[in-house]
Design an enzyme around this catalytic site. Sequence first.
Site, mmCIF file in Angstrom:
data_model
loop_
_atom_site.group_PDB
_atom_site.id
_atom_site.type_symbol
_atom_site.label_atom_id
_atom_site.label_comp_id
_atom_site.label_asym_id
_atom_site.label_seq_id
_atom_site.Cartn_x
_atom_site.Cartn_y
_atom_site.Cartn_z
ATOM 1 N N ASP A 47 7.124 -0.446 1.733
ATOM 2 C CA ASP A 47 7.280 -1.475 2.351
ATOM 3 C C ASP A 47 7.251 -2.950 2.269
ATOM 4 O O ASP A 47 8.035 -3.771 2.865
ATOM 5 C CB ASP A 47 6.408 -1.312 3.702
ATOM 6 C CG ASP A 47 6.743 -0.010 4.996
ATOM 7 O OD1 ASP A 47 7.897 0.069 4.946
ATOM 8 O OD2 ASP A 47 5.941 0.393 5.430
ATOM 9 N N HIS A 75 -1.761 3.251 -0.407
ATOM 10 C CA HIS A 75 -0.915 4.443 0.254
ATOM 11 C C HIS A 75 -2.125 5.535 0.316
ATOM 12 O O HIS A 75 -2.937 5.599 -0.509
ATOM 13 C CB HIS A 75 0.082 4.701 -0.960
ATOM 14 C CG HIS A 75 1.189 5.770 -0.015
ATOM 15 N ND1 HIS A 75 1.105 7.203 -0.129
ATOM 16 C CD2 HIS A 75 2.340 5.571 0.441
ATOM 17 C CE1 HIS A 75 2.253 7.574 0.492
ATOM 18 N NE2 HIS A 75 2.792 6.745 1.057
ATOM 19 N N HIS A 84 1.897 2.700 9.498
ATOM 20 C CA HIS A 84 2.916 3.410 8.763
ATOM 21 C C HIS A 84 4.287 2.627 8.854
ATOM 22 O O HIS A 84 4.222 1.702 8.105
ATOM 23 C CB HIS A 84 3.181 4.586 9.914
ATOM 24 C CG HIS A 84 4.123 5.956 9.387
ATOM 25 N ND1 HIS A 84 4.747 6.210 8.076
ATOM 26 C CD2 HIS A 84 4.473 7.042 10.048
ATOM 27 C CE1 HIS A 84 5.140 7.258 8.042
ATOM 28 N NE2 HIS A 84 5.282 7.599 9.279
#
Length: 374
Positions: free
Chosen positions: A311, A260, A221
């Site tokens: 990210d 994802h 995460h």
Amino acid sequence: MTGKKLSGAGLRGQSAGETKLCTVGKSGSGLTYCGYDVADLTENATFEEVAYLLFNGELPNVDQLAAYKAELKSMRDLPNELKDALKHIPADAHPMDVMRTGCSFLGNLEPEVDFTQQNKAANRLLAAFPAIMCYWYRFSHEGVEIDCNTDEDSMGGHFLKLLSGETPSELHRKVMDVSLILYAEHEFNASTFTARVCASTLSDMFSCVTGAIGTLRGPLHGGANEAAMDMIQTFKSPADAKEKMAGMLARKEKIMGFGHAIYSESDPRNVIIKAWSEKLAKEYGDSSLYDISVACEEFMWDTKKLFCNADFFHASAYYFMGIPTKLFTPIFVCSRVTGWAAHVMEQRVNNRIIRPSADYIGAEPRAVQPISER
Ligand SMILES: CC(=O)SCCNC(=O)CCNC(=O)[C@H](O)C(C)(C)COP(=O)(O)OP(=O)(O)OC[C@H]1O[C@@H](n2cnc3c(N)ncnc32)[C@H](O)[C@@H]1OP(=O)(O)O
Ligand SMILES: O=C([O-])CC(=O)C(=O)O
């Protein structure tokens, strides 16, 4: 039972409730907050406006924004007891543990006594998180006891000034603001779902956010931005990146910052932060880290049809701004606390305790043998 149970694993594809706050991947790639496209928000709003939107359902007008920013500014400093606690946390602690403790400790000093205080509790955490992170970081790493107030107008600028003691450039302020908007909210992701489960027991805001921080910490995460940075820094060139990534895939290793759970084609936050990372690389005067990152993106798409999530290019963007890698995920906390708190508030409006069922796969019913016969 043999093999991995894939259908429904990780609750994928199952609706676990309703929300007015956010849509994720509605047509494979989009992201909206309260009906506004995230790209529109990064171009035409600030992070404080987005925080106000998530807490109130509408963007603020000029007066509302001024009042909200003044309220947040008045809440930036930390109580002395919390500063003392932060001074006791060692330099080699995990910064996400520092954030978790800081949140929980503040909940002891300034508890949310009842739900009429929920906005105050949410805004307090939002305003205080940059100081919680930087007070600990600068004291444990540099021996400096920072002033937790700055003259910076925005949260992003405030964080950058606390971190370095220097007035940030307009470019860096802007990128931090965009980054905070991009990370603010993401529907029923793992950490937000944690917050909602906690809220569903009618627990307090500080407990909900503390649990969410613990969930965000993991590398699958929020921790992926740090893991991506650590990986990119081992690559010497774009060609080296491709060769090493091929080896990682052959060993069935996960490449952090890619893939994802919900988006199937692309993560709409990537194109935005990637463009800012490119601008920062030019200002930095050495684009090798950016070029390597682009090579990683191309390689993953060409070989696995996997795309960068939010990210991946955050790693190089933060690097170019001089932010230590260990603070990447704590910055995520400074932003996502808005989404978490908004979901806690939403859960409370129409609450039923979240308590799913499990498919039992254990032993058949049996009798306890006397201990001497086992
Ligand atoms: C802000 C955020 O939190 S964004 C997410 C940040 N996390 C990361 O970047 C960690 C790396 N990525 C991952 O681990 C995953 O893509 C997750 C956790 C984001 C999503 O997981 P899931 O929805 O369970 O996707 P899942 O793991 O089923 O992926 C499907 C296939 O793609 C592969 N895959 C997915 N992501 C990656 C990756 N980053 N590297 C290599 N292979 C991957 C899986 O191994 C799987 O292959 P298989 O079918 O042969 O087993
Ligand atoms: O939605 C998810 O599963 C993870 C994510 O991108 C986020 O929380 O921003």
